[in-house]
Write a protein that holds these residues in place. Structure first.
Motif, PDB file in Angstrom:
ATOM      1  N   SER A 206       0.819  -1.221   0.000  1.00  0.00           N
ATOM      2  CA  SER A 206       0.000   0.000   0.000  1.00  0.00           C
ATOM      3  C   SER A 206       0.847   1.264   0.000  1.00  0.00           C
ATOM      4  N   ILE A 207       2.093   1.164  -0.524  1.00  0.00           N
ATOM      5  CA  ILE A 207       2.984   2.325  -0.535  1.00  0.00           C
ATOM      6  C   ILE A 207       2.351   3.463  -1.341  1.00  0.00           C
ATOM      7  N   GLY A 208       2.220   4.609  -0.742  1.00  0.00           N
ATOM      8  CA  GLY A 208       1.693   5.772  -1.431  1.00  0.00           C
ATOM      9  C   GLY A 208       0.204   5.738  -1.684  1.00  0.00           C
ATOM     10  N   SER A 209      -0.483   4.674  -1.260  1.00  0.00           N
ATOM     11  CA  SER A 209      -1.904   4.550  -1.582  1.00  0.00           C
ATOM     12  C   SER A 209      -2.745   5.600  -0.867  1.00  0.00           C
ATOM     13  N   LEU A 210      -2.333   6.016   0.337  1.00  0.00           N
ATOM     14  CA  LEU A 210      -3.091   7.018   1.080  1.00  0.00           C
ATOM     15  C   LEU A 210      -3.108   8.337   0.322  1.00  0.00           C
ATOM     16  N   PHE A 211      -1.967   8.744  -0.206  1.00  0.00           N
ATOM     17  CA  PHE A 211      -1.893  10.010  -0.938  1.00  0.00           C
ATOM     18  C   PHE A 211      -2.630   9.913  -2.275  1.00  0.00           C
ATOM     19  N   LEU A 212      -2.521   8.774  -2.939  1.00  0.00           N
ATOM     20  CA  LEU A 212      -3.248   8.588  -4.187  1.00  0.00           C
ATOM     21  C   LEU A 212      -4.751   8.630  -3.934  1.00  0.00           C
ATOM     22  N   SER A 213      -5.187   8.073  -2.820  1.00  0.00           N
ATOM     23  CA  SER A 213      -6.603   8.102  -2.467  1.00  0.00           C
ATOM     24  C   SER A 213      -7.076   9.533  -2.235  1.00  0.00           C
ATOM     25  N   HIS A 214      -6.264  10.351  -1.560  1.00  0.00           N
ATOM     26  CA  HIS A 214      -6.620  11.760  -1.338  1.00  0.00           C
ATOM     27  C   HIS A 214      -6.768  12.503  -2.664  1.00  0.00           C
ATOM     28  N   ILE A 215      -5.814  12.286  -3.563  1.00  0.00           N
ATOM     29  CA  ILE A 215      -5.852  12.959  -4.866  1.00  0.00           C
ATOM     30  C   ILE A 215      -7.098  12.538  -5.646  1.00  0.00           C
ATOM     31  N   ALA A 216      -7.410  11.250  -5.605  1.00  0.00           N
ATOM     32  CA  ALA A 216      -8.590  10.751  -6.325  1.00  0.00           C
ATOM     33  C   ALA A 216      -9.878  11.351  -5.763  1.00  0.00           C
ATOM     34  N   GLU A 217      -9.958  11.496  -4.456  1.00  0.00           N
ATOM     35  CA  GLU A 217     -11.157  12.074  -3.835  1.00  0.00           C
ATOM     36  C   GLU A 217     -11.348  13.532  -4.257  1.00  0.00           C
ATOM     37  N   VAL A 218     -10.253  14.288  -4.295  1.00  0.00           N
ATOM     38  CA  VAL A 218     -10.350  15.688  -4.727  1.00  0.00           C
ATOM     39  C   VAL A 218     -10.721  15.765  -6.204  1.00  0.00           C
ATOM     40  N   LEU A 219     -10.123  14.902  -7.019  1.00  0.00           N
ATOM     41  CA  LEU A 219     -10.462  14.865  -8.443  1.00  0.00           C
ATOM     42  C   LEU A 219     -11.945  14.595  -8.653  1.00  0.00           C
ATOM     43  N   ALA A 220     -12.469  13.623  -7.935  1.00  0.00           N
ATOM     44  CA  ALA A 220     -13.875  13.239  -8.098  1.00  0.00           C
ATOM     45  C   ALA A 220     -14.814  14.382  -7.750  1.00  0.00           C
ATOM     46  N   ARG A 221     -14.386  15.267  -6.872  1.00  0.00           N
ATOM     47  CA  ARG A 221     -15.230  16.404  -6.478  1.00  0.00           C
ATOM     48  C   ARG A 221     -14.982  17.637  -7.342  1.00  0.00           C
ATOM     49  N   THR A 222     -13.856  17.655  -8.053  1.00  0.00           N
ATOM     50  CA  THR A 222     -13.508  18.807  -8.891  1.00  0.00           C
ATOM     51  C   THR A 222     -14.055  18.672 -10.299  1.00  0.00           C
ATOM     52  N   ILE A 223     -13.952  17.497 -10.885  1.00  0.00           N
ATOM     53  CA  ILE A 223     -14.315  17.296 -12.290  1.00  0.00           C
ATOM     54  C   ILE A 223     -15.775  17.636 -12.603  1.00  0.00           C
ATOM     55  N   PRO A 224     -16.759  17.259 -11.767  1.00  0.00           N
ATOM     56  CA  PRO A 224     -18.148  17.563 -12.120  1.00  0.00           C
ATOM     57  C   PRO A 224     -18.444  19.047 -12.336  1.00  0.00           C
ATOM     58  N   ARG A 225     -17.606  19.933 -11.799  1.00  0.00           N
ATOM     59  CA  ARG A 225     -17.848  21.365 -12.005  1.00  0.00           C
ATOM     60  C   ARG A 225     -17.697  21.770 -13.458  1.00  0.00           C
ATOM     61  N   PHE A 226     -16.956  20.969 -14.243  1.00  0.00           N
ATOM     62  CA  PHE A 226     -16.627  21.386 -15.609  1.00  0.00           C
ATOM     63  C   PHE A 226     -17.192  20.450 -16.674  1.00  0.00           C
ATOM     64  N   THR A 227     -17.942  19.460 -16.307  1.00  0.00           N
ATOM     65  CA  THR A 227     -18.439  18.515 -17.304  1.00  0.00           C
ATOM     66  C   THR A 227     -19.462  19.112 -18.247  1.00  0.00           C
ATOM     67  N   GLN A 228     -20.019  20.243 -17.893  1.00  0.00           N
ATOM     68  CA  GLN A 228     -21.002  20.895 -18.764  1.00  0.00           C
ATOM     69  C   GLN A 228     -20.380  21.955 -19.653  1.00  0.00           C
ATOM     70  N   THR A 229     -19.142  22.370 -19.344  1.00  0.00           N
ATOM     71  CA  THR A 229     -18.475  23.424 -20.125  1.00  0.00           C
ATOM     72  C   THR A 229     -17.096  22.920 -20.529  1.00  0.00           C
ATOM     73  N   LEU A 230     -17.057  22.042 -21.513  1.00  0.00           N
ATOM     74  CA  LEU A 230     -15.804  21.421 -21.917  1.00  0.00           C
ATOM     75  C   LEU A 230     -15.125  22.180 -23.036  1.00  0.00           C
ATOM     76  N   ARG A 231     -13.773  22.178 -22.981  1.00  0.00           N
ATOM     77  CA  ARG A 231     -12.980  22.751 -24.044  1.00  0.00           C
ATOM     78  C   ARG A 231     -12.010  21.683 -24.546  1.00  0.00           C
ATOM     79  N   SER A 232     -11.495  21.855 -25.716  1.00  0.00           N
ATOM     80  CA  SER A 232     -10.549  20.877 -26.269  1.00  0.00           C
ATOM     81  C   SER A 232      -9.235  20.914 -25.520  1.00  0.00           C
ATOM     82  N   VAL A 233      -8.637  19.738 -25.328  1.00  0.00           N
ATOM     83  CA  VAL A 233      -7.336  19.668 -24.663  1.00  0.00           C
ATOM     84  C   VAL A 233      -6.264  20.202 -25.576  1.00  0.00           C
ATOM     85  N   ARG A 234      -5.294  20.931 -24.974  1.00  0.00           N
ATOM     86  CA  ARG A 234      -4.188  21.461 -25.779  1.00  0.00           C
ATOM     87  C   ARG A 234      -3.331  20.326 -26.299  1.00  0.00           C
TER      88      ARG A 234
END
Length: 234
Positions: A206-234
């Motif tokens: 489980s090396i580093g799994s705690l930090f990866l879990s934190h990042i995933a939780e923040v991602l899951a809460r951040t992404i829905p804010r922009f799913t309705q206003t998408l732009r093309s990736v550079r």
């Protein structure tokens, strides 16, 4: 050959100086009793070893072992401090992002450059195609990696070939020897964040799994804010 008498003489003078100093300071070891644990003071009768000497040896060995353990704990603490600081910077970048494009770029750049992770994969699940990031159908994800998402916890270790191919692509599948996979699951958003290493032992536990879990939780809460206003990736 001429060096031996000089060396013996110097050693004798040093020993005599120590003896003279101790005679002038008879309470030296009483005032510095921690030094006794570092000295080899025989206390024998014939071939037997006294209980006092045995106790001193045990205390000395225990002291050495505790120092090693403390050193290991300090190394772990320093590694955790560095991981925490990198995680904090990434989370702040995600909170400051103004688009889904910036979110994807922030997480991938941070993991590759700051965390020095050679293989990074962020996959979001949706039945409709979107122009930002990598999105796949939920049914396809369930078939490929359904077994990794059941527990909702970070999965670490070696994965099967078809799971690696889905996460990192067929070209990189053989290069990933171990990986960690975190599930994204929040208010209808589903996906995975996977990181991989060339080293088969790197994500063995489980090396580093705690930090990866934190990042995933923040991602899951951040992404829905922009799913309705998408732009093309550079």
């Amino acid at each position: 050959m001429t060096d031996h008498p000089t060396a013996t003489k110097t050693t004798g003078l040093d020993a005599e100086a120590v003896i003279a100093y101790l005679r002038q300071h008879p309470t030296f070891f009483a005032e510095h009793d921690e030094l006794l644990l570092e000295q080899q003071i025989p206390h024998q009768r014939g071939d037997s070893v006294s209980l006092v000497e045995r106790q001193l040896k045990l205390l000395r060995d225990r002291n050495i072992e505790m120092r090693h353990r403390l050193s290991q704990l300090m190394d772990v603490a320093r590694d955790n401090d560095r991981l925490f600081d990198k995680t904090r910077r990434l989370i702040l970048d995600l909170l400051d992002a103004n688009s889904l494009e910036e979110v994807v770029i922030a997480v991938e750049d941070s993991l590759r450059q700051d965390f020095q992770v050679p293989f990074v994969s962020l996959i979001l699940f949706s039945d409709s195609a979107t122009p930002v990031g990598r999105w796949v159908a939920s049914s396809e994800a369930q078939v490929a990696i359904g077994g990794l998402m059941g527990s909702g916890k970070v999965v670490s270790g070696s994965l099967r070939d078809h799971e690696l191919a889905f996460l990192f692509g067929e070209a990189q599948r053989k290069e990933v020897a171990s990986c960690a996979v975190a599930t994204l699951d929040y208010q209808g958003l589903h996906g995975v964040l996977a990181i991989g290493s060339h080293d088969p032992q790197h994500y063995k536990s489980s090396i580093g799994s705690l930090f990866l879990s934190h990042i995933a939780e923040v991602l899951a809460r951040t992404i829905p804010r922009f799913t309705q206003t998408l732009r093309s990736v550079r």
